[in-house]
Write an enzyme that holds these catalytic residues in place. Structure first.
Site, PDB file in Angstrom:
ATOM      1  N   ASP A  29       6.828   4.617  -1.704  1.00 24.58           N
ATOM      2  CA  ASP A  29       7.735   5.703  -2.083  1.00 24.58           C
ATOM      3  C   ASP A  29       7.362   6.194  -3.481  1.00 24.58           C
ATOM      4  OD1 ASP A  29      10.395   7.188  -1.576  1.00 24.58           O
ATOM      5  OD2 ASP A  29      10.651   6.324  -3.578  1.00 24.58           O
ATOM      6  N   GLU A  44       9.030  11.854   0.439  1.00 23.54           N
ATOM      7  CA  GLU A  44       7.952  11.345  -0.395  1.00 23.54           C
ATOM      8  C   GLU A  44       7.587   9.902  -0.034  1.00 23.54           C
ATOM      9  OE1 GLU A  44      11.908  10.844  -2.585  1.00 23.54           O
ATOM     10  OE2 GLU A  44      10.871  12.370  -1.389  1.00 23.54           O
TER      11      GLU A  44
END
Length: 488
Positions: free
Chosen positions: A365, A408
């Site tokens: 992440d 993301e």
């Protein structure tokens, strides 16, 4: 791509196909009408049988396709290849395998010849050992050297009292593509003779096969044209001697000849798999005009059908590829999306279970990525994601699975990688991410990454593996980000 152009393309394709079908059927109908008009006085148009050389050829091909498929299955059977690679320890296993293939599929014979031991295995046991200087074994060494995966060969079967048999000889290769033998099944020529008799009775035409030297190789039980037998030459058949000049070079076509004042119409079709010619012979003066129109009709219909099938196949393939790409690929990063990951992950789990190899999952992440979108705009954020995805892909092996998990977040599946090796790789990726700079417009952006890692446990489901990996990622975020956490 927008929707209207797609609809327009589909409509154009449909119109084109309709035009081709309509023009084809209209043309064939007109040709059939004009041909039958000259012969209507004979009142036999409704009794003409639809047999052509193409019809007989297709039926014979159908009977050969099934043995080819069986032989192909045998050549790719993991049992057969594993048995050979293991050293051919138990001959009874191979004999039982060939016997079950032969009985289950109704084949006349089945066999396997090992390249390592030169042993010829048959459903009844070991038949012999093949030798390069043995004339009966020439077929094996020919198959061994040919580039094609298989051949169809007519030969005698030593395991069945030298009965003439149509063999499908299929090459067998190991998992690295190395030749390890030949296998396949055989179709008794007697069965083909029965088929020929059936064709002749149904269509009232003479059907027989001729080799490239002009000798009759196969006929019905009652013989060939004018009572000829297998082995007779066309030169000895009245009216057919001129055919010898046309046979050396493979070709197909329609021919006519006279026999005792009767006009014969002959269809010849070259069968490259057998290196034989298929002869379909019919004598009838009254049907000559109708038959000529019928053959032209069939030729045009086949041509139109081939065009239609080609276009439909291309269209279906095109839209299938488009649908598959949209369903499994992330548009921004061009990586597999969640749906694509599910497919790849299930395959990876099955492979790890089968090979008893380690498998690790890593969730990655990008830290505080929302700030980039808020401060620099979503276009800048998208460009960072694109560059990051390309760089991440370049740092992984070809066998590793990389997908965009959402937003993301990215997920990795590392095959044949234990926890320690996966941790070292994850730490390396984290460091490289922190060191990377992204020049966007007139600004230089930097992102860091938090990574969660877990190793798959035998028997564990994909859902459980991802759950543990997600918990590891959560701990990495809670511990200050820009770090790697491992779920035990």
């Amino acid at each position: 791509m927008s929707l209207p152009p797609t609809r327009h393309t589909q409509a154009s394709l449909v119109l084109l196909l309709l035009f081709l079908l309509g023009s084809g059927f209209l043309t064939t109908s007109l040709l059939s009408y004009y041909a039958s008009r000259d012969s209507i006085r004979d009142s036999i148009i409704n009794t003409e049988l639809p047999l052509t050389s193409d019809t007989v050829y297709s039926e014979i091909q159908k009977d050969l396709v099934r043995p080819i498929l069986i032989s192909s299955m045998m050549a790719r059977d993991t049992f057969l290849r594993d048995w050979v690679l293991a050293g051919e320890q138990d001959t009874a296993q191979m004999t039982r395998y060939l016997r079950e293939v032969q009985e289950h599929y109704g084949a006349f014979t089945s066999f396997f010849v090992s390249d390592r031991s030169s042993t010829y295995y048959q459903s009844k046991g070991v038949l012999k050992r093949v030798k390069p200087d043995e004339p009966r074994d020439v077929w094996y060494y020919r198959v061994r050297m040919q580039p094609e995966p298989y051949e169809i060969n007519v030969d005698v079967d030593m395991a069945n009292a030298d009965r003439l048999t149509i063999f499908i000889n299929y090459k067998v290769v190991d998992y690295d593509g190395n030749f390890i033998g030949a296998t396949g099944v055989g179709l008794a020529v007697d069965a083909v003779v029965k088929l020929i008799d059936d064709y002749q009775q149904r269509y009232e035409r003479s059907v027989y096969f001729v080799d490239t030297t002009g000798r009759i190789t196969l006929t019905g039980a009652q013989g060939g044209p004018q009572g000829t037998k297998v082995g007779d030459s066309l030169a000895d058949i009245p009216g057919l001697s001129d055919m010898l000049e046309k046979l050396p070079s493979p070709q197909s076509g329609r021919f006519e000849y006279q026999e005792h004042g009767r006009e014969h119409f002959l269809n010849v079709r070259y069968i490259p798999e057998l290196e034989w010619y298929l002869f379909v012979d019919k004598h009838d003066k009254a049907l000559a005009g109708i038959r000529q129109g019928l053959y032209i009709n069939l030729l045009l219909c086949l041509l139109v059908t081939a065009i239609v099938l080609t276009l439909v196949s291309l269209a279906i393939r095109r839209y299938q590829q488009r649908i598959a790409a949209l369903a499994t690929t992330d548009v921004l990063t061009e990586l597999p999306n969640r749906r694509g990951f599910d497919i790849l992950a299930e395959q990876a789990l099955q492979e790890a279970l089968r090979e008893q190899s380690p498998l690790c999952a890593v969730l990655l992440d990008l830290d505080n990525f929302k700030l980039i979108n808020d401060e620099h705009g979503h276009l800048a954020g998208d460009e960072v994601l694109q560059r990051f995805a390309r760089q991440l892909r370049d740092k992984l092996r070809q066998s590793d699975i990389l997908c965009r998990w959402g937003g993301e977040e990215f997920i990795l599946l590392l095959k044949n990688t234990d926890r320690q090796a996966a941790h070292d790789l994850a730490e390396k990726l984290r460091q490289q991410c922190a060191e990377q700079r992204y020049a966007i417009a007139d600004q230089t952006l930097q992102v860091t990454a938090s990574l969660g890692l877990s190793q798959w446990q035998p028997g564990e489901s994909l859902h459980s593996l991802l759950g543990r990996t997600d918990r590891a990622l959560y701990r990495a975020k809670q511990s200050g980000r820009d770090r790697v956490c491992v779920e035990q």
